[in-house]
Design a protein around this motif. Structure first.
Motif: not given
Length: 71
Positions: A59-70
């Motif tokens: 949910d947090w990723m959707i709200i912030h348009f965030a992407e996981e960093i690999f």
């Protein structure tokens, strides 16, 4: 530990900065708020049975348009 990045816009829409946070940051800063809202909506027993930190992070990723960093 996982890390996530998102763009944060300041006063000027043409200027932004990239913010990177850890999974622990999301747990500390967003999870209590998210958990409280989920309990109010669905009930504490249901939330404890069905949901976890992973859903909170999603949910947090959707709200912030965030992407996981690999790496």
């Amino acid at each position: 530990m996982r890390y996530f990045s998102y763009n944060e816009y300041v006063d000027d829409p043409n200027t932004n900065s990239v913010v990177t946070v850890s999974e622990e940051d999301v747990r500390r800063d967003y999870y209590p708020y998210w958990y409280d809202k989920m309990c109010k909506k669905y009930g504490k027993e249901h939330v404890d049975e069905i949901y976890s930190l992973e859903e909170c992070i999603e949910d947090w990723m959707i709200i912030h348009f965030a992407e996981e960093i690999f790496d």
